[in-house]
Design a protein around this motif. Structure first.
Motif, PDB file in Angstrom:
ATOM      1  N   ILE A   3       0.836  -1.202   0.000  1.00 57.75           N
ATOM      2  CA  ILE A   3       0.000   0.000   0.000  1.00 57.75           C
ATOM      3  C   ILE A   3       0.870   1.251   0.000  1.00 57.75           C
ATOM      4  O   ILE A   3       0.576   2.214  -0.701  1.00 57.75           O
ATOM      5  CB  ILE A   3      -0.946   0.003   1.219  1.00 57.75           C
ATOM      6  N   THR A  52     -13.338 -11.714   3.918  1.00 62.98           N
ATOM      7  CA  THR A  52     -13.299 -10.247   3.931  1.00 62.98           C
ATOM      8  C   THR A  52     -13.914  -9.718   5.214  1.00 62.98           C
ATOM      9  O   THR A  52     -13.369  -8.802   5.842  1.00 62.98           O
ATOM     10  CB  THR A  52     -14.039  -9.678   2.698  1.00 62.98           C
ATOM     11  N   ILE A  72     -16.974  -3.497   0.265  1.00 58.07           N
ATOM     12  CA  ILE A  72     -15.530  -3.338   0.474  1.00 58.07           C
ATOM     13  C   ILE A  72     -14.771  -3.900  -0.730  1.00 58.07           C
ATOM     14  O   ILE A  72     -13.865  -3.254  -1.269  1.00 58.07           O
ATOM     15  CB  ILE A  72     -15.088  -4.029   1.778  1.00 58.07           C
ATOM     16  N   VAL A  73     -15.149  -5.096  -1.158  1.00 58.84           N
ATOM     17  CA  VAL A  73     -14.485  -5.736  -2.303  1.00 58.84           C
ATOM     18  C   VAL A  73     -14.635  -4.868  -3.548  1.00 58.84           C
ATOM     19  O   VAL A  73     -13.669  -4.636  -4.286  1.00 58.84           O
ATOM     20  CB  VAL A  73     -15.054  -7.154  -2.547  1.00 58.84           C
ATOM     21  N   ASN A  75     -15.207  -1.596  -3.728  1.00 61.78           N
ATOM     22  CA  ASN A  75     -14.458  -0.348  -3.584  1.00 61.78           C
ATOM     23  C   ASN A  75     -12.955  -0.549  -3.745  1.00 61.78           C
ATOM     24  O   ASN A  75     -12.282   0.242  -4.419  1.00 61.78           O
ATOM     25  CB  ASN A  75     -14.755   0.297  -2.227  1.00 61.78           C
ATOM     26  N   VAL A  76     -12.433  -1.605  -3.151  1.00 58.89           N
ATOM     27  CA  VAL A  76     -10.991  -1.873  -3.263  1.00 58.89           C
ATOM     28  C   VAL A  76     -10.631  -2.216  -4.702  1.00 58.89           C
ATOM     29  O   VAL A  76      -9.633  -1.734  -5.237  1.00 58.89           O
ATOM     30  CB  VAL A  76     -10.557  -2.984  -2.280  1.00 58.89           C
ATOM     31  N   SER A  77     -11.455  -3.049  -5.366  1.00 59.66           N
ATOM     32  CA  SER A  77     -11.136  -3.372  -6.765  1.00 59.66           C
ATOM     33  C   SER A  77     -11.263  -2.154  -7.659  1.00 59.66           C
ATOM     34  O   SER A  77     -10.469  -1.981  -8.583  1.00 59.66           O
ATOM     35  CB  SER A  77     -11.958  -4.521  -7.312  1.00 59.66           C
ATOM     36  N   PHE A  79     -10.630   0.907  -6.740  1.00 61.05           N
ATOM     37  CA  PHE A  79      -9.434   1.709  -6.450  1.00 61.05           C
ATOM     38  C   PHE A  79      -8.242   1.214  -7.274  1.00 61.05           C
ATOM     39  O   PHE A  79      -7.558   1.999  -7.934  1.00 61.05           O
ATOM     40  CB  PHE A  79      -9.124   1.619  -4.947  1.00 61.05           C
ATOM     41  N   PHE A  80      -8.025  -0.095  -7.276  1.00 62.63           N
ATOM     42  CA  PHE A  80      -6.886  -0.634  -8.018  1.00 62.63           C
ATOM     43  C   PHE A  80      -7.100  -0.540  -9.532  1.00 62.63           C
ATOM     44  O   PHE A  80      -6.151  -0.379 -10.285  1.00 62.63           O
ATOM     45  CB  PHE A  80      -6.582  -2.070  -7.585  1.00 62.63           C
TER      46      PHE A  80
END
Length: 90
Positions: A3, A52, A72-73, A75-77, A79-80
């Motif tokens: 990160i 998760t 969450i999954v 949003n994180v995906s 972001f990447f």
């Protein structure tokens, strides 16, 4: 990739490129939704959602539902995905 490395890379991005990337991302997202909404659907199995939940409950100290884990999954995906698009532009 850690990160801290990701954050360092995003901090080094030029402001103009970030603004253009965000505009392009919004524009592309609209096109993708209009053209093929089912292609953006991701299947996440229950075991992954449960892992998760356990991970984020341990980190936040809050009780989470599977819907929270799904968000969450996503949003994180997302972001990447944006980081990858910015990397391609640089």
């Amino acid at each position: 990739m850690q990160i801290s490395t990701i954050l360092a890379l995003t901090a080094q991005s030029r402001v103009g490129n970030r603004a253009n990337a965000m505009k392009a991302t919004r524009r592309d997202a609209g096109r993708q939704i209009e053209t093929a909404p089912s292609s953006r659907v991701r299947a996440v199995d229950d075991a992954f959602l449960e892992r998760t939940v356990r991970l984020f409950e341990a980190r936040t100290g809050r009780s989470l539902s599977k819907e929270d884990a799904r968000q969450i999954v996503e949003n994180v995906s997302g972001f990447f995905r944006i980081l990858a698009e910015w990397h391609k532009m640089d």
